[in-house]
Design an enzyme around this catalytic site. Structure first.
Site, PDB file in Angstrom:
ATOM      1  N   TYR A 114      -2.067   5.254  -4.013  1.00  0.00           N
ATOM      2  CA  TYR A 114      -3.148   6.239  -3.850  1.00  0.00           C
ATOM      3  C   TYR A 114      -2.653   7.417  -4.679  1.00  0.00           C
ATOM      4  O   TYR A 114      -1.455   7.819  -4.286  1.00  0.00           O
ATOM      5  CB  TYR A 114      -3.367   6.535  -2.244  1.00  0.00           C
ATOM      6  CG  TYR A 114      -4.310   5.551  -1.648  1.00  0.00           C
ATOM      7  CD1 TYR A 114      -5.542   5.372  -1.848  1.00  0.00           C
ATOM      8  CD2 TYR A 114      -3.779   5.098  -0.286  1.00  0.00           C
ATOM      9  CE1 TYR A 114      -6.355   4.533  -1.336  1.00  0.00           C
ATOM     10  CE2 TYR A 114      -4.627   4.102   0.333  1.00  0.00           C
ATOM     11  CZ  TYR A 114      -5.918   3.945  -0.187  1.00  0.00           C
ATOM     12  OH  TYR A 114      -6.846   2.908   0.766  1.00  0.00           O
TER      13      TYR A 114
ATOM     14  N   SER B 191       0.966  -1.185  -0.065  1.00  0.00           N
ATOM     15  CA  SER B 191       0.078   0.210  -0.206  1.00  0.00           C
ATOM     16  C   SER B 191       0.838   1.270   0.015  1.00  0.00           C
ATOM     17  O   SER B 191       2.138   1.441   0.701  1.00  0.00           O
ATOM     18  CB  SER B 191      -1.072  -0.307   1.370  1.00  0.00           C
ATOM     19  OG  SER B 191      -1.362   1.346   1.558  1.00  0.00           O
TER      20      SER B 191
ATOM     21  N   THR C 292      -6.277   2.514  -6.468  1.00  0.00           N
ATOM     22  CA  THR C 292      -7.368   2.621  -5.678  1.00  0.00           C
ATOM     23  C   THR C 292      -8.336   3.581  -5.976  1.00  0.00           C
ATOM     24  O   THR C 292      -7.781   4.685  -5.869  1.00  0.00           O
ATOM     25  CB  THR C 292      -7.074   2.364  -4.472  1.00  0.00           C
ATOM     26  OG1 THR C 292      -6.336   0.984  -4.124  1.00  0.00           O
ATOM     27  CG2 THR C 292      -8.360   2.421  -3.380  1.00  0.00           C
TER      28      THR C 292
ATOM     29  N   LYS D 211      -8.757  -0.557  -8.747  1.00  0.00           N
ATOM     30  CA  LYS D 211      -9.410  -1.169  -7.667  1.00  0.00           C
ATOM     31  C   LYS D 211     -10.416  -0.400  -7.166  1.00  0.00           C
ATOM     32  O   LYS D 211     -10.412   0.704  -6.810  1.00  0.00           O
ATOM     33  CB  LYS D 211      -8.308  -1.499  -6.490  1.00  0.00           C
ATOM     34  CG  LYS D 211      -9.117  -2.156  -5.188  1.00  0.00           C
ATOM     35  CD  LYS D 211      -7.759  -2.184  -4.386  1.00  0.00           C
ATOM     36  CE  LYS D 211      -8.342  -2.712  -3.038  1.00  0.00           C
ATOM     37  NZ  LYS D 211      -8.596  -1.872  -1.895  1.00  0.00           N
TER      38      LYS D 211
ATOM     39  N   HIS E 173     -13.925  -1.943  -0.914  1.00  0.00           N
ATOM     40  CA  HIS E 173     -13.051  -1.641   0.280  1.00  0.00           C
ATOM     41  C   HIS E 173     -13.430  -2.123   1.462  1.00  0.00           C
ATOM     42  O   HIS E 173     -13.200  -1.609   2.621  1.00  0.00           O
ATOM     43  CB  HIS E 173     -13.168   0.034   0.450  1.00  0.00           C
ATOM     44  CG  HIS E 173     -11.651   0.371   0.676  1.00  0.00           C
ATOM     45  ND1 HIS E 173     -10.713   1.075  -0.386  1.00  0.00           N
ATOM     46  CD2 HIS E 173     -10.961   0.663   1.604  1.00  0.00           C
ATOM     47  CE1 HIS E 173      -9.538   1.539   0.014  1.00  0.00           C
ATOM     48  NE2 HIS E 173      -9.777   1.229   1.492  1.00  0.00           N
TER      49      HIS E 173
ATOM     50  N   ASP F 246     -12.265  -8.587  -4.278  1.00  0.00           N
ATOM     51  CA  ASP F 246     -12.190  -8.639  -2.763  1.00  0.00           C
ATOM     52  C   ASP F 246     -13.352  -8.216  -1.947  1.00  0.00           C
ATOM     53  O   ASP F 246     -14.364  -7.472  -2.585  1.00  0.00           O
ATOM     54  CB  ASP F 246     -11.038  -7.963  -2.388  1.00  0.00           C
ATOM     55  CG  ASP F 246     -10.917  -6.666  -2.142  1.00  0.00           C
ATOM     56  OD1 ASP F 246     -11.948  -5.901  -2.134  1.00  0.00           O
ATOM     57  OD2 ASP F 246      -9.620  -5.958  -2.283  1.00  0.00           O
TER      58      ASP F 246
ATOM     59  N   VAL G  27     -14.356 -12.091   2.009  1.00  0.00           N
ATOM     60  CA  VAL G  27     -13.892 -13.385   1.876  1.00  0.00           C
ATOM     61  C   VAL G  27     -13.408 -13.799   3.340  1.00  0.00           C
ATOM     62  O   VAL G  27     -12.217 -13.059   3.781  1.00  0.00           O
ATOM     63  CB  VAL G  27     -12.722 -13.380   0.864  1.00  0.00           C
ATOM     64  CG1 VAL G  27     -12.268 -14.854   0.939  1.00  0.00           C
ATOM     65  CG2 VAL G  27     -13.211 -13.256  -0.326  1.00  0.00           C
TER      66      VAL G  27
HETATM   67  C1  FNR Z   1      -7.746  -1.487   3.805  1.00  0.00           C
HETATM   68  N1  FNR Z   1      -8.010  -1.498   2.323  1.00  0.00           N
HETATM   69  C2  FNR Z   1      -6.949  -0.540   1.636  1.00  0.00           C
HETATM   70  N2  FNR Z   1      -7.014  -0.652   0.212  1.00  0.00           N
HETATM   71  C3  FNR Z   1      -6.172  -0.016  -0.279  1.00  0.00           C
HETATM   72  O1  FNR Z   1      -6.237   0.142  -1.672  1.00  0.00           O
HETATM   73  N3  FNR Z   1      -5.153   0.783  -0.001  1.00  0.00           N
HETATM   74  C4  FNR Z   1      -5.034   0.619   1.450  1.00  0.00           C
HETATM   75  O2  FNR Z   1      -4.034   1.252   2.104  1.00  0.00           O
HETATM   76  C5  FNR Z   1      -5.991   0.026   2.328  1.00  0.00           C
HETATM   77  N4  FNR Z   1      -5.842  -0.186   3.532  1.00  0.00           N
HETATM   78  C6  FNR Z   1      -6.685  -0.797   4.386  1.00  0.00           C
HETATM   79  C7  FNR Z   1      -6.674  -1.104   5.633  1.00  0.00           C
HETATM   80  C8  FNR Z   1      -7.479  -1.561   6.538  1.00  0.00           C
HETATM   81  C9  FNR Z   1      -7.161  -1.537   8.044  1.00  0.00           C
HETATM   82  C10 FNR Z   1      -8.589  -2.391   5.798  1.00  0.00           C
HETATM   83  C11 FNR Z   1      -9.279  -3.446   6.707  1.00  0.00           C
HETATM   84  C12 FNR Z   1      -8.675  -2.163   4.617  1.00  0.00           C
HETATM   85  C13 FNR Z   1      -8.970  -2.356   1.893  1.00  0.00           C
HETATM   86  C14 FNR Z   1      -8.312  -3.689   1.419  1.00  0.00           C
HETATM   87  O3  FNR Z   1      -7.413  -3.484   0.161  1.00  0.00           O
HETATM   88  C15 FNR Z   1      -9.470  -4.642   0.859  1.00  0.00           C
HETATM   89  O4  FNR Z   1     -10.276  -3.733  -0.409  1.00  0.00           O
HETATM   90  C16 FNR Z   1     -10.559  -4.930   1.896  1.00  0.00           C
HETATM   91  O5  FNR Z   1      -9.807  -5.172   3.145  1.00  0.00           O
HETATM   92  C17 FNR Z   1     -11.247  -6.230   1.549  1.00  0.00           C
HETATM   93  O6  FNR Z   1     -12.287  -6.568   2.309  1.00  0.00           O
HETATM   94  P1  FNR Z   1     -12.233  -7.758   3.603  1.00  0.00           P
HETATM   95  O7  FNR Z   1     -11.461  -8.824   2.933  1.00  0.00           O
HETATM   96  O8  FNR Z   1     -11.374  -7.009   4.456  1.00  0.00           O
HETATM   97  O9  FNR Z   1     -13.580  -7.792   3.927  1.00  0.00           O
END
Ligand code: FNR
Length: 372
Positions: A133, A110, A159, A241, A265, A296, A299
């Site tokens: 980002y 990330s 994203t 994404k 997300h 995602d 899951v």
């Molecule tokens: C994320 N997610 C996320 N996505 C992304 O593109 N960049 C990021 O930095 C983050 N950071 C992040 C932090 C935390 C604490 C969580 C829980 C999620 C989203 C992540 O990539 C993904 O889309 C989700 O976590 C998928 O859902 P589930 O499997 O957590 O239900």
């Protein structure tokens, strides 16, 4: 490492993390937007599908490997980009990247990692992608892309659903924000162009550095034609994404990207958004095999992986479960979560009569309504 992790389901993993973490970090990870409707919808969508196993198909020998953008993976599974991982374990992304590498699965680094992207990349010699980002400053963007490429990241994941944070009620109630403390800024703070813009080392004036970082990465408003900038400046596969609408999936094809991630997300952005799994079949119908479709959100088990694959995902990203493993036992904890998920995936495929990825399709699924 703490006692072995519960292998039953995601809810038990989440409970175990709740016991280990302070309410702030736990709420940040587990929480969703608003009332939590979309977090729940993500799970309910999986529960609406039933697997219809097939028999006498010689499924004792299996190979679930897939080729994504020319890279051969042992299973159609990746670790989703998750920032600020040090809030659950001091080793953060370094530990998760190592566990992913041990399984040969891609780790998506990330932009908001707790460690600079080079350090995460160096932590393990496995497949690695970079999640962007997209900052408003094009020179900073180009610098990030260059650093990612030089760190061996093969694929860029951009994203699109987090230009600003969702209405995260738990974080508001807990008055908890990793960003306010500069957690997640390591890659930006070590960026030469960012440092140049700041005019002094971030550590000399942390509040100013955090303010510039937040201003640069939030509130940016892009449109489809802007994707051409990334296409021109990223030599490898490009993936978007956060796609939930079939028309956006078609736009992605027209924009010339290589893949999309069907994702909400993890229910963290738009409360009441469609479950990502419910969005998947229409999106797959819209784009067919013209681009790679990743998935995602929600899951939690190997059976969930099978369902998402049957509904059209070429591969699936794991989110919170591996973070709960990290909280539980660092690298070993993430490794255990991955082992459990992959083992259950393999067993479920075997018991359903599948031998390879291409055996998993809609013919193996029925909805609860169809079942009666
Ligand atoms: C994320 N997610 C996320 N996505 C992304 O593109 N960049 C990021 O930095 C983050 N950071 C992040 C932090 C935390 C604490 C969580 C829980 C999620 C989203 C992540 O990539 C993904 O889309 C989700 O976590 C998928 O859902 P589930 O499997 O957590 O239900």
């Amino acid at each position: 490492m703490n006692t072995p992790l519960c292998t039953t389901d995601g809810a038990a993993l989440e409970d175990s993390a709740r016991r280990l973490l302070d309410p702030g970090p736990f709420g940040y990870v587990a929480g969703g937007a608003g009332s939590g409707a979309t977090v729940r919808a993500n799970r309910e969508a999986f529960d609406r599908w039933r697997i219809v196993p097939r028999m006498l198909r010689g499924a004792h020998v299996r190979d679930l490997g897939v080729t994504l953008f020319g890279e051969r993976l042992p299973a159609p599974v990746l670790l989703a980009p998750i920032g600020v991982q040090s809030i659950v374990h001091p080793d953060g992304e370094l530990a998760s990247a190592r566990a992913a590498a041990r399984h040969g699965l891609p780790f998506v680094i990330s932009t908001m990692s707790s460690y600079p992207l080079e350090q995460v990349a160096e932590a393990a010699d496995g497949p690695r992608w970079f999640q962007l980002y997209w900052p408003d400053d094009p020179e900073v963007c180009l610098s990030l892309l260059d650093r990612a490429r030089r760190s061996g990241c093969t694929t860029l994941v951009v994203t699109l659903d987090n230009w600003t944070f969702g209405w995260r009620t738990r974080d508001l109630d807990n008055d908890y924000s990793p960003a306010a403390q500069g957690i997640g800024a390591a890659t930006a703070f070590s960026d030469p162009v960012f440092r140049d813009r700041l005019g002094r080392p971030p550590e000399d004036d942390l509040p100013a550095a955090i303010a510039l970082w937040k201003a640069m990465f939030t509130g940016v408003d892009r449109e489809w034609h802007d994707i051409a900038f990334l296409r021109r400046n990223w030599p490898g596969p490009l993936v978007l994404k956060g796609i939930l609408h079939p028309d956006d999936a078609r736009e992605a094809v027209d924009a010339g990207v290589d893949g999309i991630v069907v994702s909400n997300h993890g229910g963290r952005q738009v409360d009441g958004a469609i479950a990502a799994l419910d969005a998947l079949p229409d999106i797959k119908s819209a784009v067919g095999d013209r681009i790679t479709v990743l998935f995602d959100s929600g899951v939690r088990t190997g059976a969930d992986l099978v369902k998402a694959l049957c509904l059209g995902a070429d591969a699936v990203m794991i989110g919170r479960p591996y973070l709960y493993g990290l909280a539980h036992g660092g690298e070993a904890g993430v490794g255990e979560v991955l082992t459990n998920l992959l083992t259950e995936l393999d067993l479920t495929v075997q018991l359903s009569g599948g031998r390879q990825r291409s055996d998993l399709d809609l013919s193996l699924l029925k909805t609860n309504r169809e079942v009666g």
